[in-house]
Design an enzyme around this catalytic site. Structure first.
Site, short mmCIF file in Angstrom:
data_model
loop_
_atom_site.label_atom_id
_atom_site.label_comp_id
_atom_site.label_asym_id
_atom_site.label_seq_id
_atom_site.Cartn_x
_atom_site.Cartn_y
_atom_site.Cartn_z
N HIS A 1 -5.43 -4.60 -0.95
CA HIS A 1 -5.34 -3.58 -1.99
C HIS A 1 -5.38 -4.20 -3.38
O HIS A 1 -4.73 -3.71 -4.31
CB HIS A 1 -4.08 -2.73 -1.79
CG HIS A 1 -4.11 -1.96 -0.51
ND1 HIS A 1 -4.77 -0.75 -0.39
CD2 HIS A 1 -3.63 -2.26 0.72
CE1 HIS A 1 -4.66 -0.32 0.86
NE2 HIS A 1 -3.98 -1.21 1.56
N SER B 1 0.79 -1.23 0.00
CA SER B 1 0.00 0.00 0.00
C SER B 1 0.83 1.28 0.00
O SER B 1 0.32 2.33 -0.35
CB SER B 1 -0.94 0.01 1.20
OG SER B 1 -0.20 -0.04 2.39
N LYS C 1 -12.46 -1.94 2.03
CA LYS C 1 -11.85 -1.06 1.03
C LYS C 1 -12.69 -1.11 -0.26
O LYS C 1 -13.73 -0.46 -0.31
CB LYS C 1 -10.38 -1.45 0.82
CG LYS C 1 -9.55 -1.33 2.11
CD LYS C 1 -8.07 -1.45 1.86
CE LYS C 1 -7.25 -1.73 3.11
NZ LYS C 1 -7.30 -0.70 4.16
N1 PLP Z 1 -3.75 -5.56 5.34
C1 PLP Z 1 -3.44 -4.51 4.58
C2 PLP Z 1 -2.42 -4.66 3.50
C3 PLP Z 1 -4.08 -3.26 4.81
O1 PLP Z 1 -3.77 -2.19 4.05
C4 PLP Z 1 -5.03 -3.17 5.83
C5 PLP Z 1 -5.73 -1.87 6.12
O2 PLP Z 1 -5.18 -0.83 6.14
C6 PLP Z 1 -5.33 -4.29 6.59
C7 PLP Z 1 -4.68 -5.48 6.32
C8 PLP Z 1 -6.36 -4.26 7.67
O3 PLP Z 1 -7.63 -4.27 7.09
P1 PLP Z 1 -8.93 -3.90 7.96
O4 PLP Z 1 -9.13 -2.43 7.84
O5 PLP Z 1 -10.03 -4.72 7.36
O6 PLP Z 1 -8.63 -4.33 9.36
#
Ligand code: PLP
Length: 355
Positions: free
Chosen positions: A170, A142, A201
């Protein structure tokens, strides 16, 4: 003209899609505000089972399990799956929730250099002494908008008898010809064993996460995964919203294609204007600026011109690699994209980021 948001993970614009909103309202009215329970007591309704089945079908996997977030899905998987006799090999730039999940497990830990296949191979060779090996990587990272070399990772995994885990937060809903994710984009859907992803997302943006993969693994998680066992069930409105988002994406990939075209428009216009955009073809478009102060003042000036973006600097990204992370959405119009590029060009010239 209002302020345009260019920093949300709302890649497909589904959080404001009328059908998604209606599905959430209907689920709220029919199934109530919440379950006041974890899943295995009285927190499972037909909609939870239906959504798990739909997620598995979307990813072409055997089964799926819902969590309150992908953070929880990542926190709950490694400890449930791996013992002190096993090994986990993790990309050094993996998301914080993967790092925390790995911290909770007692397996032997290896951290390989970011997307460095030589380093991964060396670590896999060392890990041969352990019973089971799991390679864990973000599908799309990200901060940089770069995509894990999954083909190479899967080849190495095959060579060294390892399982592959990817975090698709993502990527789910928009990467690959049918939006299935990085594994579809890179032609390795049958080689990646475990997928964790988010409903917070691209898939409606409300909340929730999941693991999808082989049925015995999902059965094991239902028995042993602590965030699943000890945290409340997803509220019906959230389930309704994600379920409708998946229906829309399984009906057609027009929304994902429209987002891809807008990403292309932004990336090519910004590059032509003289900016360096990290990553390739991903709606995360980090405008690389280097200096932390420059990123902060430019982001502030962008807001004065009606564009909401955020500067990222150390410790979120390495020192000297400050940037403004732009995220493109299907709900941006071509005019919105052009307005954003124009604002960047003006602000970049003003602050010396462009000649
Ligand atoms: N994994 C990645 C790569 C993320 O970007 C995020 C959120 O920012 C998460 C996990 C966590 O996701 P959630 O918001 O569903 O807890």
């Amino acid at each position: 003209a209002g302020i345009l948001n260019f920093c949300a993970n709302n890649y497909l614009g589904l959080s404001s899609h009328p059908e998604v909103i209606r599905a959430a309202v209907e689920a709220l009215e029919k199934f109530g505000a919440g379950l006041s329970s974890v899943r295995f007591i009285c927190g499972t309704q037909s909609i939870h089972k239906d959504l798990e089945e739909k997620i598995a079908r979307f990813h072409q996997r055997e089964d799926a399990i819902l969590y309150a977030s992908c953070f929880d899905a990542n926190a709950g998987i490694f400890e449930a799956l791996l013992t002190p006799e096993d090994a986990v090999l993790s990309d050094e730039l993996n998301h914080a929730s993967i790092i925390d999940g790995i911290r909770l497990c007692k397996a032997n830990k290896y951290r390989y250099k970011h997307m460095d296949m030589q380093d991964l191979e060396a670590k896999l060779q060392d890990a041969q002494k352990h019973r089971l090996r799991l390679v864990a990587t973000d599908g799309a990272f990200s901060m940089d908008g770069d995509i894990a070399p999954l083909r190479e990772i899967c080849q190495l995994a095959q060579k060294y008898d390892a399982l592959v885990f990817i975090d698709e937060c993502h990527a789910t809903g928009f990467l690959g010809p049918n939006g299935r994710g990085t594994d579809e984009l890179l032609g390795v859907m049958d080689k990646v064993t475990i997928i964790n992803s988010t409903l917070g997302k691209a898939l409606g943006g409300a909340a929730g996460g999941y693991t999808t993969g082989p049925k015995p693994l999902i059965d094991l998680l239902r028995q042993r995964s602590r965030p699943y066992l000890f945290s409340n069930s997803l509220p019906p409105a959230v389930v309704g919203c994600a379920s409708k988002a998946l229906d829309l994406l399984m009906d057609s990939n027009a929304i994902a294609q429209s987002m891809a075209a807008k990403t292309q428009r932004f990336r090519s216009k910004m590059t032509a204007a003289g900016f360096t955009i990290s990553g390739k073809d991903h709606p995360i478009c980090p405008v690389m600026l280097g200096d932390a102060r420059l990123a902060a003042v430019m982001a502030e000036d962008m807001l004065n011109r009606g564009i909401y973006v955020i500067g990222f600097s150390y410790p979120v990204v390495p020192k000297g690699k400050a940037r403004i992370r732009v995220q493109i959405s299907a709900v941006h119009s071509d005019e919105d994209i052009d307005r954003c590029v124009e604002a960047f060009t003006e602000v970049g010239r003003k602050h010396g980021a462009l000649p």
